[in-house]
Design an enzyme around this catalytic site. Structure first.
Site, PDB file in Angstrom:
ATOM      1  N   GLY A  75       0.787  -1.227   0.000  1.00 38.28           N
ATOM      2  CA  GLY A  75       0.000   0.000   0.000  1.00 38.28           C
ATOM      3  C   GLY A  75       0.817   1.274   0.000  1.00 38.28           C
ATOM      4  O   GLY A  75       0.267   2.364  -0.149  1.00 38.28           O
ATOM      5  N   GLY A  76       2.137   1.150   0.150  1.00 40.30           N
ATOM      6  CA  GLY A  76       2.979   2.338   0.313  1.00 40.30           C
ATOM      7  C   GLY A  76       3.429   2.949  -1.010  1.00 40.30           C
ATOM      8  O   GLY A  76       3.771   2.243  -1.951  1.00 40.30           O
ATOM      9  N   HIS A 181      -0.392  -0.684   8.971  1.00 45.25           N
ATOM     10  CA  HIS A 181      -0.547  -2.052   8.463  1.00 45.25           C
ATOM     11  C   HIS A 181      -1.320  -2.957   9.414  1.00 45.25           C
ATOM     12  O   HIS A 181      -1.642  -4.095   9.073  1.00 45.25           O
ATOM     13  CB  HIS A 181       0.789  -2.678   8.056  1.00 45.25           C
ATOM     14  CG  HIS A 181       1.932  -2.412   8.982  1.00 45.25           C
ATOM     15  ND1 HIS A 181       1.931  -2.794  10.303  1.00 45.25           N
ATOM     16  CD2 HIS A 181       3.123  -1.799   8.765  1.00 45.25           C
ATOM     17  CE1 HIS A 181       3.081  -2.433  10.851  1.00 45.25           C
ATOM     18  NE2 HIS A 181       3.820  -1.825   9.955  1.00 45.25           N
ATOM     19  N   ASN A 209       6.431  -7.130   4.196  1.00 41.86           N
ATOM     20  CA  ASN A 209       6.430  -5.874   3.447  1.00 41.86           C
ATOM     21  C   ASN A 209       6.963  -6.091   2.033  1.00 41.86           C
ATOM     22  O   ASN A 209       7.911  -6.860   1.834  1.00 41.86           O
ATOM     23  CB  ASN A 209       7.301  -4.820   4.145  1.00 41.86           C
ATOM     24  CG  ASN A 209       6.747  -4.400   5.486  1.00 41.86           C
ATOM     25  OD1 ASN A 209       5.577  -4.596   5.781  1.00 41.86           O
ATOM     26  ND2 ASN A 209       7.602  -3.822   6.321  1.00 41.86           N
ATOM     27  N   LYS A 358      14.555   1.503   2.878  1.00 42.17           N
ATOM     28  CA  LYS A 358      13.846   2.640   3.456  1.00 42.17           C
ATOM     29  C   LYS A 358      14.455   3.977   3.027  1.00 42.17           C
ATOM     30  O   LYS A 358      13.787   4.999   3.059  1.00 42.17           O
ATOM     31  CB  LYS A 358      13.880   2.553   4.991  1.00 42.17           C
ATOM     32  CG  LYS A 358      13.250   1.286   5.566  1.00 42.17           C
ATOM     33  CD  LYS A 358      11.782   1.161   5.211  1.00 42.17           C
ATOM     34  CE  LYS A 358      11.163  -0.088   5.811  1.00 42.17           C
ATOM     35  NZ  LYS A 358       9.781  -0.317   5.318  1.00 42.17           N
TER      36      LYS A 358
END
Length: 465
Positions: A75-76, A181, A209, A358
């Site tokens: 979803g990111g 999440h 993830n 990240k």
């Protein structure tokens, strides 16, 4: 006391599933009751020694694959790295994206074990279209499978003063935010996916993830999980100095239950204990194994949702305007569900199962020759001697992926012989450069400077170059 009704009305008008409304109501009630979401050090004890996944022996049970589903959180957008599409569509190794490598892992496993391992994505409204279009072009068989996509919910941002739903006339979409999440469970229930999976004979779910390419379906861990009869198992890694600011596993003193304490749940006075990696030794990788039948039991017992601990974030309604209305964004974390499953367990896994991207530091390292692909998984190049180079790119100059791409238009430099790379200022690199040992490059000018070709080692000041 603030009422939840305005939120309920807003969510129902948006067509949000009752399970998601109930889950948000639980989080909202936690907030208005005065719950700070904090977990004091005095109420917990360190997690006990955990079983190490590398010690698992015995023959893996391939028959379990028929009742197992792999779900990736997708979803990111990767907005923190300057992306405006699904983060999983970012190229990470050659021309392969996160999603390429994940799809290839699934296809390869299906071929190897002659078992149609089920694959799912939890997309958001921001990532769905791009993701499905990408899969349709590159992996049409996967894209055409029933039940591939499950949608993440959204929840209202709250006025920081009144706790009513926030408003943003310039852009109403700013009135909503992802629920974290932890929404996994409400989305599974509210979409009907959980009932469908159970009806089709699925018992085990592996969740991770999408930006963690180390998190593939491991048959030995699946076999251990099935034999243990645990309802929920969390993969953990041992914390190092670099991990001290991340959440950790602990035991709640009142009932002996394993719980997860995130940094947002730690008061300032407990920060030293929180960051003590000798005391609190394990962190959550967000690789989770869930018994779907037990999940359904817990959801039913709680009236249609899982009551997860609240995480409170202070923001502005328009993230690009610091002067806009101050709001609270309430989130939950899916790993926190460990406290809801009686008999939940945790295991220690090697760092190879935790390789998220990240920051641009991570991306440059993964794109370089310091990592190789084996079975569509990135593994550290043996020539690195067992330790990846330490990366310290200028956080102001290389926060966004676009800035890194501009700096590497000439190709990715070699990092396989590098132990530490520090770059301050604007530079351009190329595939003809090889960093060796500890390297520190400085450019204090406003003009981008080229790093020399060939071997580069030690300190290098390009300011006057």
């Amino acid at each position: 006391m603030a009422s939840f009704e305005p939120c309920r009305t807003k969510m129902e008008a948006e067509g949000i599933a009752p399970s998601a409304v109930s889950a948000f109501e639980s989080t909202f009630n936690s907030l208005v009751s005065g719950n700070t979401g904090m977990i004091p050090e005095s109420t917990i004890a360190p997690a006990p020694d955990l079983v190490n996944a590398e010690s698992f022996s015995g023959e893996p049970d391939t028959s379990l694959l028929a009742s197992t589903v792999v779900l990736k959180l997708n979803g990111g957008l990767g907005t923190g790295m300057g992306l405006d599409k699904a983060k999983s569509l970012l190229k990470v190794k050659g021309d392969d994206t996160f999603l390429d490598l994940t799809a290839k892992q699934i296809v390869a496993m299906r071929e190897e074990f002659k078992s149609n391992v089920k694959f799912m994505l939890m997309n958001s409204f921001s990532t769905s279209a791009d993701t499905l279009e990408f899969l349709q072009k590159g992996y049409p068989a996967l894209a055409g499978e029933a039940g591939l996509e499950m949608m993440q919910n959204k929840v209202p941002k709250l006025d920081a003063t009144t706790l009513e739903p926030a408003t943003c006339e310039s852009d109403p979409s700013n009135e909503w935010c992802p629920p974290g999440h932890g929404d996994l469970y409400a989305a599974l229930e509210g979409s009907g996916c959980l009932d469908s999976l159970l009806a089709d004979g699925y018992k085990y779910m592996f969740v991770s993830n999408s930006d963690n390419l180390g998190a593939s379906l491991d048959l030995s861990i699946l076999t251990h999980f099935a034999k243990s009869d645990a309802p929920f198992t969390m993969e953990c890694c041992e914390r190092t100095e670099n991990d001290k600011k991340g959440g950790h596993l602990a035991v709640r003193n009142s009932d002996g239950q394993l719980i997860l304490r995130e940094s947002a749940m730690c008061a300032d006075e407990d920060e030293a204990a929180f960051q003590d990696t000798g005391k609190h030794r394990y962190f959550n990788t967000n690789n989770l194994w869930i018994r779907l039948d037990k999940l359904k039991e817990i959801i039913n017992a709680n009236g249609g949702f899982i009551p997860l601990p609240m995480i409170k974030n202070k923001k502005t309604v328009d993230p690009k305007d610091d002067s806009s209305q101050k709001v609270l964004q309430l989130e939950t974390a899916m790993g926190a569900a460990i406290e809801c499953f009686k008999g939940a367990s945790a295991i220690v896994v090697p760092r190879t199962r935790f390789a998220p991207v990240k920051k641009c530091n991570d991306l440059l390292l993964l794109r370089s020759d310091a990592y190789l692909l084996e079975n569509n998984k990135p593994v550290l190049n043996p020539e690195c001697g067992g330790k990846a180079p330490t990366m310290a790119l200028d956080s102001k100059k290389y926060k966004l992926v676009g800035a890194l791409e501009e700096a590497t238009t000439g190709g990715i430099p070699s990092l396989v012989k590098c132990t530490k790379l520090k770059i301050s200022g604007l530079v351009s690199m190329s595939s003809k450069t090889s960093f060796v040992g500890d390297v520190s490059i400085v450019n204090n000018s406003d003009v981008r400077k080229a790093v020399p070709e060939g071997e580069v080692t030690g300190d290098l000041d390009l300011t006057a170059a």
